[in-house]
Design an enzyme around this catalytic site. Structure first.
Site, mmCIF file in Angstrom:
data_model
loop_
_atom_site.group_PDB
_atom_site.id
_atom_site.type_symbol
_atom_site.label_atom_id
_atom_site.label_comp_id
_atom_site.label_asym_id
_atom_site.label_seq_id
_atom_site.Cartn_x
_atom_site.Cartn_y
_atom_site.Cartn_z
ATOM 1 N N CYS A 1 27.805 -17.333 -25.380
ATOM 2 C CA CYS A 1 26.874 -17.923 -26.340
ATOM 3 C C CYS A 1 25.622 -18.448 -25.623
ATOM 4 C CB CYS A 1 27.568 -18.993 -27.155
ATOM 5 S SG CYS A 1 26.704 -19.368 -28.711
ATOM 6 N N HIS B 1 32.924 -16.638 -29.143
ATOM 7 C CA HIS B 1 33.803 -17.719 -28.701
ATOM 8 C C HIS B 1 35.255 -17.323 -28.960
ATOM 9 C CE1 HIS B 1 30.634 -20.685 -28.031
ATOM 10 N NE2 HIS B 1 30.105 -20.340 -29.197
#
Length: 509
Positions: free
Chosen positions: A343, A444
């Site tokens: 991310c 994630h």
């Protein structure tokens, strides 16, 4: 239907409040959710306001606190934003992004957020009412200390919420940090008589040593407060439950061991780290050790280095560059090291990060670490998806939470995305460097999928590290059962069950 009859049909509520932050409220709620579920009750967690950069995505593609997702799993139900209607994601020491019902609502300073609390109390109350119409029992979790006297008037959780729900309160205190008697008696002393009356008793958390030696302390608390001590929970290490906040990683390793007994995987402890629970599955692997590092140091003893997610990408990128980490990471890569960015970490590994609208502060652009041929623009709407993907044939499932849109050459994608929020697609995600030793992805929960963990370990040369097939969901479910057994052993659950309406007082499993 009369109003009185409708009121009677609402689910009962039980509140778990704390003497402070990180005293173990989330763990106690998780334990109770699994115990009540095992009793056959239809139970759900609720936390009106959560402050955390550790969030997750619901099946509807909305964002909520990771702790309430864990508690929903323990209760064996799907997470929903009604379980955490207000999520504060800090972006600085004085400002946060406010996520309301799973979507970004406003960026607020402490003062401007305080001015919105009356409105947010209404929203959280409506969310709780919706939950109470669907379940038999709601286990409510407080935020921080329930005795913040300067904030009580406009509180949207803790005792105000408990009073509105007519919920009996269990107060949790942490003996490991010291001063547990002052924590408990001092909290009561800060409250009005009516608020004190709502607190029915205490759970003392994180005890170390011989429990029999603490009996005089229990007797003293009972005598001084006139309330029950529902039990003392010893510190546990034989199972693992995801932590709510980065408090658990506030003391990263100062120096990596020069001669480690196991292979090291290092995570850079960014100032605004988010979703650090991404790496919990790696911490449980036998044959390698996961360490968080903040001080700049030589990384050549590590099999891989991970740059995690960040709530303030450009700020943390500047920290990497000014602290000396950027130079150290480049040296590590030149020496043959493997780097993974997730991310915000993925964004930092690129060539540029642009923020033309000033979502993270001042508008502008930042030069990245230039290890991947990508550029990112921070823009809305925020992406929040549950994501099915493949990595060279290995199937995985995770979630995405990001403002950025990252452009990468089509021939260097890391993952093939098969579906987002249950909708089939044929997208690409992430990027890999030409030498294959730098990887970046928006996903994630990457390591919750054993096949993906195996793929990554092989890519960094750790072929001998064994990955269990029950690494992700099954491992978490087993941990909830172990937590429930731990709580049943040390808590007076009959006394806690007695706090519930008679219709819910079912036998323990």
């Amino acid at each position: 239907m009369s109003k009185q009859h409708a009121k009677l049909e609402k689910a009962a509520c039980l509140a778990v409040l704390g003497t402070g932050s990180d005293v173990g409220k989330s763990i106690v709620v998780t334990a109770l959710c699994r115990i009540f579920s095992n009793m056959g009750l239809k139970v759900a967690p609720f936390k009106a306001q959560n402050m955390s950069n550790n969030s997750g995505v619901t099946p509807e593609g909305l964002e909520m606190g990771r702790a309430q997702i864990v508690q929903a799993e323990a209760a064996r139900i799907a997470p929903h934003t009604d379980m955490n209607p207000v999520l504060l994601k800090p972006v600085s020491d004085v400002g946060s992004q406010v996520v309301l019902h799973g979507r970004p609502w406003m960026d607020a300073t402490s003062r401007s957020y305080y001015q919105k609390k009356s409105e947010l109390f209404v929203e959280s109350s409506l969310a709780l009412d919706r939950l109470r119409s669907q379940y038999e029992l709601i286990v409510m979790e407080g935020a921080g200390s329930c005795a913040e006297v300067n904030l009580l008037e406009n509180d949207i959780d803790d005792l105000r919420a408990a009073a509105q729900a007519d919920a009996p309160v269990i107060l949790v205190a942490d003996i490991d940090r010291g001063g547990v008697f002052a924590q408990i008696i001092g909290t009561l002393a800060c409250l009005e008589a009516e608020e004190q009356e709502r607190i029915r008793g205490f759970i003392i958390n994180r005890f170390r040593g011989d429990l029999s030696l603490f009996k005089p302390g229990i007797d003293w608390i009972k005598q001084r407060s006139g309330k029950s001590v529902f039990g003392v929970l010893p510190w546990f290490s034989h199972f693992h439950i995801e932590a709510e906040d980065a408090v658990v990683i506030e003391q990263p390793a100062r120096k990596l061991p020069k001669e480690a007994k196991e292979t090291l995987i290092a995570v850079i402890r960014l100032p605004h780290i988010s979703n650090f629970t991404d790496f919990d599955p790696l911490a449980r692997l036998n044959g390698c050790s996961l360490v968080y590092v903040r001080e700049v140091q030589d990384l050549n003893s590590c099999a891989a280095v991970i740059i995690p997610g960040s709530k303030s990408t450009r700020s943390d990128l500047a920290w990497l560059q000014t602290s000396g980490w950027a130079e150290q990471l480049a040296s590590y890569h030149r020496a043959g090291g493997h780097i993974l960015g997730i991310c915000g970490g993925f964004q930092m590994l690129g060539e540029q990060v642009h923020d033309p609208q000033g979502y993270e502060g001042d508008a502008g652009s930042s030069t990245g670490l230039a290890m991947l041929p990508v550029s990112t623009v921070l823009q809305s709407p925020k992406t929040t998806t549950r994501t099915n993907f493949f990595w060279d044939g290995a199937e995985g499932f995770g979630y995405e939470i990001h403002m950025g849109r990252t452009e990468a050459p089509a021939d260097c994608a890391m993952l093939r995305v098969a579906a987002r929020n249950g909708m089939p697609c044929a997208d690409a995600d992430g990027c890999r460097s030409s030498d294959g030793r730098v990887l970046g992805t928006y996903v994630h929960g990457l390591f919750d999928s054993p096949a993906i963990t195996r793929k990554w370990l092989d890519s960094i040369g750790l072929h001998s590290v064994v990955v269990g097939e029950d690494q992700g969901t099954l491992a978490r479910d087993r941990a909830y059962e172990e937590l429930a057994a731990h709580a049943l052993k040390h808590l007076d659950m009959q006394a806690i069950i007695a706090l519930l309406p008679p219709s819910l007082r079912k036998p323990l499993p």
